[in-house]
Design a protein around this motif. Structure first.
Motif, PDB file in Angstrom:
ATOM      1  N   ALA A 373     -62.720 -28.908  67.178  1.00 17.81           N
ATOM      2  CA  ALA A 373     -63.238 -30.244  67.366  1.00 17.81           C
ATOM      3  C   ALA A 373     -62.815 -31.192  66.477  1.00 17.81           C
ATOM      4  O   ALA A 373     -62.661 -32.465  66.499  1.00 17.81           O
ATOM      5  CB  ALA A 373     -64.953 -30.317  67.010  1.00 17.81           C
ATOM      6  N   ARG A 374     -62.597 -30.685  65.022  1.00 14.83           N
ATOM      7  CA  ARG A 374     -61.969 -31.244  64.059  1.00 14.83           C
ATOM      8  C   ARG A 374     -60.334 -31.733  64.274  1.00 14.83           C
ATOM      9  O   ARG A 374     -60.177 -32.818  63.959  1.00 14.83           O
ATOM     10  CB  ARG A 374     -61.982 -30.355  62.704  1.00 14.83           C
ATOM     11  N   ALA A 375     -59.686 -30.849  65.071  1.00 16.10           N
ATOM     12  CA  ALA A 375     -58.441 -31.234  65.278  1.00 16.10           C
ATOM     13  C   ALA A 375     -58.540 -32.268  66.413  1.00 16.10           C
ATOM     14  O   ALA A 375     -57.413 -33.325  66.217  1.00 16.10           O
ATOM     15  CB  ALA A 375     -57.934 -30.017  65.811  1.00 16.10           C
ATOM     16  N   GLY A 378     -59.820 -35.672  64.451  1.00 12.02           N
ATOM     17  CA  GLY A 378     -59.064 -35.887  63.271  1.00 12.02           C
ATOM     18  C   GLY A 378     -59.898 -36.117  62.046  1.00 12.02           C
ATOM     19  O   GLY A 378     -59.702 -36.645  61.045  1.00 12.02           O
ATOM     20  N   LYS A 379     -61.322 -35.638  62.312  1.00 10.01           N
ATOM     21  CA  LYS A 379     -62.113 -35.579  61.068  1.00 10.01           C
ATOM     22  C   LYS A 379     -63.171 -34.563  60.982  1.00 10.01           C
ATOM     23  O   LYS A 379     -62.991 -33.711  62.053  1.00 10.01           O
ATOM     24  CB  LYS A 379     -63.010 -36.840  61.078  1.00 10.01           C
ATOM     25  N   ASP A 380     -63.671 -34.289  59.666  1.00 12.39           N
ATOM     26  CA  ASP A 380     -64.893 -33.241  59.956  1.00 12.39           C
ATOM     27  C   ASP A 380     -66.164 -33.643  60.161  1.00 12.39           C
ATOM     28  O   ASP A 380     -66.430 -34.834  59.864  1.00 12.39           O
ATOM     29  CB  ASP A 380     -64.649 -32.442  58.337  1.00 12.39           C
ATOM     30  N   LEU A 381     -67.129 -32.747  60.297  1.00 13.20           N
ATOM     31  CA  LEU A 381     -68.376 -33.076  60.453  1.00 13.20           C
ATOM     32  C   LEU A 381     -69.207 -32.912  59.440  1.00 13.20           C
ATOM     33  O   LEU A 381     -69.100 -31.612  58.563  1.00 13.20           O
ATOM     34  CB  LEU A 381     -68.911 -31.893  61.605  1.00 13.20           C
ATOM     35  N   SER A 426     -68.886 -29.843  54.301  1.00 11.33           N
ATOM     36  CA  SER A 426     -68.662 -29.316  55.942  1.00 11.33           C
ATOM     37  C   SER A 426     -69.360 -28.182  56.216  1.00 11.33           C
ATOM     38  O   SER A 426     -69.834 -27.384  55.366  1.00 11.33           O
ATOM     39  CB  SER A 426     -66.935 -29.143  55.964  1.00 11.33           C
ATOM     40  N   VAL A 427     -69.095 -27.762  57.489  1.00 16.15           N
ATOM     41  CA  VAL A 427     -69.635 -26.445  58.235  1.00 16.15           C
ATOM     42  C   VAL A 427     -69.031 -25.434  57.326  1.00 16.15           C
ATOM     43  O   VAL A 427     -69.430 -24.260  57.009  1.00 16.15           O
ATOM     44  CB  VAL A 427     -69.306 -26.521  59.467  1.00 16.15           C
ATOM     45  N   ALA A 465     -76.899 -31.622  61.312  1.00 19.92           N
ATOM     46  CA  ALA A 465     -75.400 -32.258  61.327  1.00 19.92           C
ATOM     47  C   ALA A 465     -75.077 -32.548  62.928  1.00 19.92           C
ATOM     48  O   ALA A 465     -74.535 -31.963  63.591  1.00 19.92           O
ATOM     49  CB  ALA A 465     -74.070 -31.504  60.749  1.00 19.92           C
ATOM     50  N   ASP A 466     -75.899 -33.600  63.348  1.00 18.95           N
ATOM     51  CA  ASP A 466     -75.604 -33.838  64.868  1.00 18.95           C
ATOM     52  C   ASP A 466     -74.675 -35.200  65.194  1.00 18.95           C
ATOM     53  O   ASP A 466     -75.154 -36.244  64.545  1.00 18.95           O
ATOM     54  CB  ASP A 466     -77.084 -34.030  65.305  1.00 18.95           C
TER      55      ASP A 466
END
Length: 689
Positions: A373-375, A378-381, A426-427, A465-466
């Motif tokens: 999902a990050r890739a 382009g960002k982190d949750l 982050s996670v 974190a939704d």
């Protein structure tokens, strides 16, 4: 629950609440039932037709209608050479067959309409009674008396009368292109299969019915006979409960054998004890030789067998049998895993490591999904820290310095107590914090309680974190499922955190675990590590083995029925089913019963529990000058009497007495009950009606 708004025929709007999983058809069916036009009241004719007497009459007619239907069909086929050479005669019979088919179908529609009009649906008990009492079925039983006494013979008889009963089921709804004789063959086949199974049940009654049936004065009355056949199992249940047996623990297959033995004796005018027969069957099923006293539980016989076992020249066969019984019990109990089990420490270590690997795989899956999902985004949750900060402050107030410094450092790096978030969380950061928490688990209860609180707070932060169904939704769902599984299977959580020592793992999570938790654990191990599942099963078997024989170092301890029964009760049937098949659970319970038959002394049985009876008899036989002692020895060691006791004990047969009913009454009972073979065939063929 979901809410739906519907408009009734009169234009009014109504709100309906239905389960979330309700289909559109479910909702529509409910709405129609609530707002459809009111049903018309049943006519007097319909009320009579759908009444119990009317249903019985309809059931009595069924075999007659079926016979009337088969006659023109059969003559049509015969005169047309199976349809190959139609002619005027076969055409006449064809028209007659259609006329009878139409009459039967119309009669069936009228009857079912009458039942619907009075609000009846489902099982039609009155019609079944009518089938039982039908002159056609009574004629079948009269023409085909039960002559076979073997199980195979009874199966053959049941198949025959069941097939006949299937043939005597009318075909009331013949579809276009459907073959009458094909349907009739299917009815006969279904009836044969069902009759072969049910005849050894419906016709198998014995001493319990014989003993209680005298209260029904008119034994030749068909209605009374039909009621008695329906009460067979109930009466057997009462007899078993009188001697402390639990009906629900007896497998159906075993009950079928019991019924077969009882009805065979009934037909011969004998009276049997169902509870004794059940004990004998238990011994036979486990391939353990019994004694007469153990089967009958007769106090005198049981005591004489025990007391004679040590008498030289007389009791050796009984002593050998008792030894064989205990050896076979040891072998049987050990076969459920106890003989293959490891020590509790190694077993606990194996289970914990297997569960840890499973949790690591789940965590890895979550991590991979977050990376994907990050890739793609382009960002982190970003994991929100508001709730975590509040929980951390509360934990610090409640536990103070009980929180390990390593955990404090990680929390303070985030600025949880300063009110100012110092870094993005982050996670992956959350997983790192969870690892730190797990690494600091100790033997101090307060510390572990504080860490458990913080662990839950970090998990809740991750789940909060939704991204509203965005690219991180699948990863978040996987994390939620992992955390939920840890909560559902406490052993998985303990393995992932390392909070339980291997020495205590088996006892806490397998033997003494809550039933639902153990079921979840067993399922998880079976799916992910079959070897660990087998070891958990072996540990349950070892628990039962220790209960039955204690620490049996020499391998010759006596089976303890009380301790074994207590262990079975504490484990519980549902927990046992998490590791064993229903057949194995039934065998475990059967072992308990057999062990009790062998080693539990009947009330008032004068057993010499010190095992000195044989020694006293042998010693007194060698003391000179003791006339009284000599007389006593001669009495106790009378060759004929003692050999009779030994022979009776080794024969191990259930006691047989004279039936309470006269042979004429018994013959009538059997005749009435054999109607059930044909009736079962008709009942099985009913869906093909």
């Amino acid at each position: 629950m979901a809410k739906f708004e519907i408009t009734a025929p009169d234009g009014s709007k109504h709100e309906i609440t239905a389960p979330d999983n309700a289909t559109e058809q479910d909702i529509m069916a409910y709405a129609q039932s609530q707002f459809s036009a009111p049903k018309q009241e049943a006519t007097t004719r319909q009320k009579v037709q759908a009444s119990i007497p009317g249903a019985i009459v309809q059931g009595m007619r069924d075999p007659i209608d079926a016979a009337a239907q088969m006659l023109p069909h059969g003559l049509r086929g015969l005169t047309s050479l199976g349809g190959l050479a139609p002619n005027r005669v076969s055409e006449f019979f064809d028209s007659e067959a259609k006329r009878v088919d139409s009459m039967n179908a119309e009669g069936e529609r009228d009857y079912q309409s009458a039942r619907t009009a009075v609000g009846k649906e489902g099982f039609d008990g009155g019609r079944l009674v009518g089938n039982v009492l039908s002159p056609a079925n009574v004629a079948i039983s009269a023409r085909a008396p039960i002559a076979a006494t073997t199980t195979l013979g009874r199966i053959g008889y049941g198949a025959g009368v069941g097939a006949t009963g299937g043939l005597l089921t009318p075909v009331n709804d013949l579809k276009e292109g459907q073959s009458f004789f094909g349907t009739k063959a299917a009815q006969a086949g279904m009836g044969a299969a069902t009759g072969a199974v049910l005849t050894p049940i419906m016709g198998k009654v014995g001493d319990v019915i014989a003993r209680k049936f005298n209260s029904l004065q008119a034994a030749s009355n068909p209605e009374i006979g039909a009621r008695a056949s329906l009460k067979t199992d109930e009466l057997i249940k009462e007899a078993l409960e009188e001697v402390g047996q639990k009906f629900s623990d007896i497998p159906e297959q075993q009950m079928n054998v019991l019924r077969g033995q009882v009805v065979d004796a009934m037909k011969q005018g004998k009276k049997l004890d169902p509870a004794a027969m059940l004990r004998q069957q238990d011994f036979n099923d486990l391939n353990i030789p019994a004694t007469g006293g153990q089967i009958s539980r007769d106090a005198t016989q049981f005591a004489r067998e025990r007391n004679l076992r040590g008498v030289a020249g007389v009791g050796e066969p009984l002593m050998n049998r008792f030894e064989v019984q205990n050896q076979k019990l040891q072998s049987k109990v050990g076969s459920f895993g106890g003989n293959s089990s490891g020590e509790q420490f190694q077993a606990g270590q194996q289970l914990a490591e297997a569960l840890k690997r499973t949790d690591d795989q789940l965590r890895g899956k979550v991590g991979d999904l977050y990376k994907e999902a990050r890739a793609s985004s382009g960002k982190d949750l970003n994991v929100p820290l508001t709730g975590l900060a509040q929980d951390y402050a509360e934990t610090v107030r409640n536990f103070g310095d009980k929180i390990p410094s390593g955990v404090r450092n990680r929390m303070e790096e985030l600025g949880l107590l300063s009110g100012q978030q110092k870094k993005v969380f982050s996670v992956e950061d959350a997983e790192s914090v969870l690892k730190t928490i797990n690494d600091n688990v100790s033997n101090d209860p307060a510390t572990n309680k504080a860490l458990d609180s913080l662990r839950n707070s970090v998990k809740n932060a991750v789940l909060s974190a939704d991204d509203q169904g965005g690219v991180f939704a699948k990863a978040r769902q996987a994390a939620a499922e992992r955390f939920a599984l840890q909560d559902a299977v406490p052993a998985l959580k303990a393995a992932s955190t390392g909070s339980t020592a291997p020495d205590d793992f088996v006892k806490r999570f397998v033997v003494s675990g809550k039933t639902k938790d153990v079921q979840g654990l067993a399922k998880l191990l079976q799916e992910n590590d079959p070897a660990a599942f087998t070891e958990a099963k072996n540990q349950v078997g070892a628990t039962l083995q220790r209960a039955a024989f204690g620490e049996n170092t020499a391998g010759d301890k006596i089976f303890s029925p009380e301790r074994y029964a207590k262990a079975l009760r504490e484990l519980g049937t549902e927990k046992l089913k998490a590791f064993y098949s229903p057949k194995e659970v039934a065998e475990l319970q059967q072992v308990g019963r057999v062990g009790s038959y062998i080693n539990s002394t009947p009330t008032a049985a004068p057993v010499n529990t010190s095992n000195t009876a044989g020694a006293v008899m042998n010693l007194m036989g060698n003391i000179p000058g003791m006339p009284y002692g000599t007389a006593l020895v001669k009495t106790l060691k009378n060759a004929v009497d003692n050999q009779r006791v030994v022979k009776s004990g080794l024969a191990a047969q259930a006691p047989v007495g004279k039936a309470d009913l006269t042979p004429e009454q018994i013959a009538m009972m059997v005749k009435l009950l054999t109607v059930g073979g044909a009736t079962s065939g008709q009942a099985a063929a009913t869906p093909l009606r």
